[in-house]
Design a protein around this motif. Structure first.
Motif, PDB file in Angstrom:
ATOM      1  N   ASP A  27       0.846  -1.264  -0.112  1.00  0.00           N
ATOM      2  CA  ASP A  27       0.103   0.018  -0.134  1.00  0.00           C
ATOM      3  C   ASP A  27       0.979   1.234   0.065  1.00  0.00           C
ATOM      4  N   LEU A  28       1.035   1.974  -1.160  1.00  0.00           N
ATOM      5  CA  LEU A  28       1.872   3.239  -1.352  1.00  0.00           C
ATOM      6  C   LEU A  28       1.156   4.530  -0.981  1.00  0.00           C
ATOM      7  N   SER A  29      -0.092   4.461  -0.863  1.00  0.00           N
ATOM      8  CA  SER A  29      -0.932   5.594  -0.640  1.00  0.00           C
ATOM      9  C   SER A  29      -0.218   6.576  -0.026  1.00  0.00           C
ATOM     10  N   PHE A  34       6.499  10.671  -1.307  1.00  0.00           N
ATOM     11  CA  PHE A  34       7.778  10.955  -0.614  1.00  0.00           C
ATOM     12  C   PHE A  34       8.697   9.949  -1.410  1.00  0.00           C
ATOM     13  N   HIS A  35       8.140   8.977  -2.508  1.00  0.00           N
ATOM     14  CA  HIS A  35       8.890   8.017  -3.248  1.00  0.00           C
ATOM     15  C   HIS A  35      10.140   8.947  -3.994  1.00  0.00           C
ATOM     16  N   PRO A  36      11.431   8.339  -3.630  1.00  0.00           N
ATOM     17  CA  PRO A  36      12.590   8.907  -4.277  1.00  0.00           C
ATOM     18  C   PRO A  36      12.551   9.048  -5.740  1.00  0.00           C
ATOM     19  N   GLY A  37      11.713   7.991  -6.506  1.00  0.00           N
ATOM     20  CA  GLY A  37      11.608   8.101  -7.847  1.00  0.00           C
ATOM     21  C   GLY A  37      10.431   8.942  -8.319  1.00  0.00           C
ATOM     22  N   GLU A  46       0.743   1.385 -16.059  1.00  0.00           N
ATOM     23  CA  GLU A  46       1.351   0.095 -15.764  1.00  0.00           C
ATOM     24  C   GLU A  46       1.673  -0.028 -14.444  1.00  0.00           C
ATOM     25  N   VAL A  47       1.662   0.834 -13.501  1.00  0.00           N
ATOM     26  CA  VAL A  47       1.912   0.374 -12.030  1.00  0.00           C
ATOM     27  C   VAL A  47       0.815   0.661 -11.133  1.00  0.00           C
ATOM     28  N   ALA A  48      -0.012   1.599 -10.913  1.00  0.00           N
ATOM     29  CA  ALA A  48      -1.166   1.616 -10.161  1.00  0.00           C
ATOM     30  C   ALA A  48      -2.220   0.486 -10.315  1.00  0.00           C
ATOM     31  N   ALA A  55       9.305  -4.105 -13.527  1.00  0.00           N
ATOM     32  CA  ALA A  55       9.673  -2.648 -13.537  1.00  0.00           C
ATOM     33  C   ALA A  55      10.489  -2.351 -12.366  1.00  0.00           C
ATOM     34  N   PHE A  56      10.049  -2.953 -11.006  1.00  0.00           N
ATOM     35  CA  PHE A  56      10.485  -2.456  -9.724  1.00  0.00           C
ATOM     36  C   PHE A  56      12.004  -2.967  -9.764  1.00  0.00           C
ATOM     37  N   TYR A  57      12.211  -4.224 -10.242  1.00  0.00           N
ATOM     38  CA  TYR A  57      13.301  -4.829  -9.983  1.00  0.00           C
ATOM     39  C   TYR A  57      14.611  -4.329 -10.971  1.00  0.00           C
ATOM     40  N   GLU A  63      17.379  -5.038  -1.687  1.00  0.00           N
ATOM     41  CA  GLU A  63      17.569  -4.462  -0.129  1.00  0.00           C
ATOM     42  C   GLU A  63      16.596  -3.297   0.062  1.00  0.00           C
ATOM     43  N   VAL A  64      16.164  -2.636  -0.929  1.00  0.00           N
ATOM     44  CA  VAL A  64      15.079  -1.651  -0.557  1.00  0.00           C
ATOM     45  C   VAL A  64      13.733  -2.067  -0.090  1.00  0.00           C
ATOM     46  N   LEU A  65      13.701  -3.361  -0.380  1.00  0.00           N
ATOM     47  CA  LEU A  65      12.364  -3.862   0.235  1.00  0.00           C
ATOM     48  C   LEU A  65      12.502  -4.409   1.773  1.00  0.00           C
ATOM     49  N   GLU A  66      14.021  -4.438   2.114  1.00  0.00           N
ATOM     50  CA  GLU A  66      14.278  -4.850   3.305  1.00  0.00           C
ATOM     51  C   GLU A  66      14.297  -3.942   4.255  1.00  0.00           C
ATOM     52  N   GLY A 465      25.069   5.681 -16.070  1.00  0.00           N
ATOM     53  CA  GLY A 465      25.005   6.732 -15.179  1.00  0.00           C
ATOM     54  C   GLY A 465      25.034   5.941 -13.637  1.00  0.00           C
ATOM     55  N   ARG A 466      24.227   4.941 -13.683  1.00  0.00           N
ATOM     56  CA  ARG A 466      24.061   4.329 -12.207  1.00  0.00           C
ATOM     57  C   ARG A 466      25.514   3.738 -11.721  1.00  0.00           C
ATOM     58  N   GLY A 467      26.499   3.801 -12.552  1.00  0.00           N
ATOM     59  CA  GLY A 467      27.794   3.300 -12.114  1.00  0.00           C
ATOM     60  C   GLY A 467      28.596   4.386 -11.485  1.00  0.00           C
TER      61      GLY A 467
HETATM   62  C1  HEM Z   1       7.708  -0.702  -2.171  1.00  0.00           C
HETATM   63  C2  HEM Z   1       7.500   0.081  -3.307  1.00  0.00           C
HETATM   64  C3  HEM Z   1       8.739   1.035  -3.678  1.00  0.00           C
HETATM   65  C4  HEM Z   1       9.650   1.485  -2.866  1.00  0.00           C
HETATM   66  C5  HEM Z   1       9.710   1.360  -1.255  1.00  0.00           C
HETATM   67  C6  HEM Z   1      10.638   2.323  -3.753  1.00  0.00           C
HETATM   68  C7  HEM Z   1      11.649   2.987  -3.172  1.00  0.00           C
HETATM   69  C8  HEM Z   1      12.594   3.726  -3.719  1.00  0.00           C
HETATM   70  C9  HEM Z   1      13.804   4.446  -3.555  1.00  0.00           C
HETATM   71  C10 HEM Z   1      14.541   4.066  -2.000  1.00  0.00           C
HETATM   72  C11 HEM Z   1      14.321   4.869  -4.554  1.00  0.00           C
HETATM   73  C12 HEM Z   1      15.789   5.526  -4.594  1.00  0.00           C
HETATM   74  C13 HEM Z   1      16.699   4.550  -5.456  1.00  0.00           C
HETATM   75  C14 HEM Z   1      17.379   3.685  -4.559  1.00  0.00           C
HETATM   76  O1  HEM Z   1      18.112   3.826  -3.637  1.00  0.00           O
HETATM   77  O2  HEM Z   1      17.270   2.412  -4.878  1.00  0.00           O
HETATM   78  C15 HEM Z   1      13.760   4.770  -5.828  1.00  0.00           C
HETATM   79  C16 HEM Z   1      13.565   5.093  -6.722  1.00  0.00           C
HETATM   80  C17 HEM Z   1      12.927   4.883  -8.068  1.00  0.00           C
HETATM   81  N1  HEM Z   1      11.639   4.382  -8.098  1.00  0.00           N
HETATM   82 FE1  HEM Z   1      10.884   3.347  -6.445  1.00  0.00          FE
HETATM   83  N2  HEM Z   1      10.075   2.354  -4.784  1.00  0.00           N
HETATM   84  C18 HEM Z   1       8.983   1.322  -4.947  1.00  0.00           C
HETATM   85  C19 HEM Z   1       8.170   1.120  -6.099  1.00  0.00           C
HETATM   86  C20 HEM Z   1       8.495   1.778  -7.274  1.00  0.00           C
HETATM   87  C21 HEM Z   1       7.762   1.160  -8.341  1.00  0.00           C
HETATM   88  C22 HEM Z   1       6.445   0.361  -8.374  1.00  0.00           C
HETATM   89  C23 HEM Z   1       8.192   2.007  -9.487  1.00  0.00           C
HETATM   90  C24 HEM Z   1       7.628   1.870 -10.780  1.00  0.00           C
HETATM   91  C25 HEM Z   1       8.024   0.997 -11.677  1.00  0.00           C
HETATM   92  C26 HEM Z   1       9.169   2.840  -9.022  1.00  0.00           C
HETATM   93  C27 HEM Z   1      10.038   3.781  -9.637  1.00  0.00           C
HETATM   94  C28 HEM Z   1      11.169   4.071  -9.002  1.00  0.00           C
HETATM   95  C29 HEM Z   1      11.989   5.015 -10.118  1.00  0.00           C
HETATM   96  C30 HEM Z   1      11.909   5.308 -11.552  1.00  0.00           C
HETATM   97  C31 HEM Z   1      13.136   5.384  -9.564  1.00  0.00           C
HETATM   98  C32 HEM Z   1      14.557   6.160  -9.939  1.00  0.00           C
HETATM   99  C33 HEM Z   1      15.297   5.111 -10.105  1.00  0.00           C
HETATM  100  C34 HEM Z   1      16.618   5.570 -10.763  1.00  0.00           C
HETATM  101  O3  HEM Z   1      17.366   6.408 -10.150  1.00  0.00           O
HETATM  102  O4  HEM Z   1      17.101   4.886 -11.822  1.00  0.00           O
HETATM  103  N3  HEM Z   1       9.508   2.549  -7.591  1.00  0.00           N
HETATM  104  N4  HEM Z   1      12.344   4.052  -5.140  1.00  0.00           N
END
Ligand code: HEM
Length: 515
Positions: A27-29, A34-37, A46-48, A55-57, A63-66, A465-467
């Motif tokens: 539940d991401l409501s 606050f989502h960094p992305g 495609e997500v909601a 896409a997530f992985y 580790e994000v999920l942990e 860029g991620r590198g």
């Molecule tokens: C439990 C669900 C989620 C959490 C806790 C979460 C958390 C985060 C965090 C912490 C980051 C910063 C990057 C990092 O440190 O890895 C991030 C980046 C991002 N997230 Fe999520 N996220 C979630 C779900 C999603 C979903 C479902 C999508 C869509 C497909 C999404 C798309 C993105 C994008 C586009 C970024 C930027 C990535 C980049 O820098 O390339 N996130 N997210």
């Protein structure tokens, strides 16, 4: 709670936003804004309310999920489905090809490793992942030295002592809870520790974790008088005190024989003065209680001294490319009194005392560096298989496969050479090692750290860029690329080592050699 996919699909708006990840429902409501992305991506069609696993992985490390702050968004699972993406179980082996040295790969054989090494590897990996890794990640980031509770746990397992290699200092100790006897502990056990520690991806921290002990204590153990040796070994190996090797000087660098720090004889001891050249880049210096130092005497010879921290000593933090967790320091000795019983070896034999551990130091740095190379190869293999560009995985690009081929060939050749040299170490006494292995180790270190630089550069290209980003998918590659040069300059710069090896070989050329 169990949900159907249809029910999840109904929660697809801002303020009521669920997603499915790995057959689990989040539940991401409240989190969306606050989502960094960003929130927009989470609200897309495609997500909601949908399954966003792939896409997530492709954007997040597992580790994000942990993390506690995100785990709480998990509200249930999808009815009748099972989670099918798992993190490797703590302590277990990776299934990714080439992610482990061949001796750990089912079906492969090795003449070097016995059952005790296998048991030991399992125990050390578990310890590193559970006790050390969390602290390593936190301290590498905040720059503080390793936490005392980690040092205490390591001392309990006698890991601090084992990091010095086999020897009398292990006698009577219970190693890793008793799974290896002190008498059977050899350089391959030590190699396992060095390579498992490389997996914490925190190069400054791993030096903070007793890098100074590995190079500062051996001269005390091998050349200190009995009372000093036993007292200091007990304090340092139990994790109560810290020691460092303070030899590298601002003017002398890799040229140990050129040290200028001075020691003058006085009643009952010596007085040490850093002027005209103070010590620089001294690992663990900021928090060390003892400094193993080489000084020029008034007669012009070199004497090795164990200097206890006291009046006249100042240690200042130096910021390097890796974390300040290593305690890298600039040290000044200003009229520091050192008791006579703190002389290591004999006066005028200081150079031999200090040089005596150099081969071992180079071997240790090389072992860790090769372990790090392998961990980065694993990152690249996983990312290249996962990442899609133009609708296809990165691995479909020949240029990426060519980079992976180079990485694999380099790490396998480095590891095999390292194991061959390590085997020689188990068979040679100290004199034989000094005579026969100095050149081999110099070349091996030079070759491995050059290979590491090539692998790091290729890894950055694969991650793009991620590198070069300190968080997210490429964070381990960024860290490796930024920090690996410590192994290329520490313990002797590459060119100095290569030259040393060639000069040694030339000295052994037979007079009769002709084409
Ligand atoms: C439990 C669900 C989620 C959490 C806790 C979460 C958390 C985060 C965090 C912490 C980051 C910063 C990057 C990092 O440190 O890895 C991030 C980046 C991002 N997230 Fe999520 N996220 C979630 C779900 C999603 C979903 C479902 C999508 C869509 C497909 C999404 C798309 C993105 C994008 C586009 C970024 C930027 C990535 C980049 O820098 O390339 N996130 N997210």
């Amino acid at each position: 709670m169990q949900f159907s996919r249809e029910e999840v699909a109904r929660h697809n708006t801002a303020g009521d936003l669920w997603v499915i990840l790995n057959s689990e429902v989040y539940d991401l409501s409240k989190f969306a804004k606050f989502h960094p992305g960003g929130s927009i991506v989470l609200l897309s069609e495609e997500v909601a309310g949908r399954d966003a696993t792939e896409a997530f992985y492709s954007l997040h490390r597992h580790e994000v999920l942990e993390k506690n702050q995100y785990m709480r968004f998990k509200i249930g699972v999808i009815q009748g489905e099972e989670v099918n993406i798992f993190k490797r179980k703590s302590g277990s082996l990776s299934q990714v090809p080439y992610a482990e040295p061949t001796w750990l790969v089912p079906g492969f054989h090795s003449p070097y490793y016995k059952e005790s090494h296998k048991r030991f590897q399992v125990a050390v990996r578990g310890f590193v992942e559970e006790v050390i890794y969390p602290d390593a990640q936190a301290r590498e980031e905040d720059g503080n030295p390793p936490s005392q509770h980690v040092i205490d746990e390591m001392a309990k397992m006698n890991l601090i002592a084992m990091r010095l290699g086999p020897g009398p200092h292990l006698r009577g100790r219970v190693l890793m809870g008793g799974i290896v006897e002190p008498a059977e502990f050899d350089n391959f056990h030590e190699l396992i520790i060095a390579q498992e520690l490389a997996r914490i991806h925190a190069r400054g921290y791993s030096d903070g974790l007793g890098g100074g002990t590995c190079i500062g204590l051996p001269p005390v153990l091998n050349f200190g008088k009995k009372e000093l040796r036993e007292r200091v070994a007990e304090e340092v190996l139990s994790g109560k005190k810290y020691i460092c090797l303070a030899v590298t000087e601002a003017f002398a660098g890799s040229d140990v024989a050129g040290v200028k720090c001075r020691a003058s004889r006085v009643v009952n001891g010596w007085v040490v003065n850093g002027t005209p050249s103070n010590q620089k880049w001294i690992t663990n210096g900021t928090f060390a209680d003892y400094f193993t130092v080489a000084c020029r005497t008034d007669k012009g010879g070199l004497v090795a001294l164990l200097v206890p921290r006291g009046p006249g000593i100042s240690t200042t933090l130096i910021k390097t490319s890796y974390s300040t967790a290593a305690g890298t320091s600039f040290i000044q000795f200003d009229n520091v009194f050192v008791p006579a019983n703190h002389v290591l070896g004999r006066e005028n034999h200081g150079l031999q005392v200090i040089l005596s551990n150099f081969n071992h130091e180079r071997w240790g740095l090389t072992s860790g560096s090769i372990g790090g190379q392998r961990a980065i190869l694993e990152e690249c293999l996983k990312w290249a298989a996962l990442r899609k560009v133009f609708g296809k995985p990165l691995t479909s690009q020949p240029v990426v496969r060519a980079k992976l081929a180079g990485m694999i060939a380099r790490v396998e050749s480095c590891q095999n050479w390292l194991e061959s040299v390590t085997y020689q170490m188990t068979k040679m006494n100290y004199e034989q090692q000094a005579l026969n292995l100095a050149g081999q180790l110099a070349f091996l270190k030079m070759y491995s750290t050059r290979a590491a630089q090539e692998t790091a550069a290729d890894a950055v290209q694969i991650f793009g860029g991620r590198g070069i980003t300190r968080t997210g998918m490429g964070r381990l590659v960024e860290h490796y690329h930024r920090t690996l040069l410590i192994d290329a300059v520490g313990g002797g710069a590459e060119d100095v080592l290569g030259d040393l090896g060639v000069r040694q070989a030339l000295r052994k050329m037979p007079d009769s050699a002709r084409l």
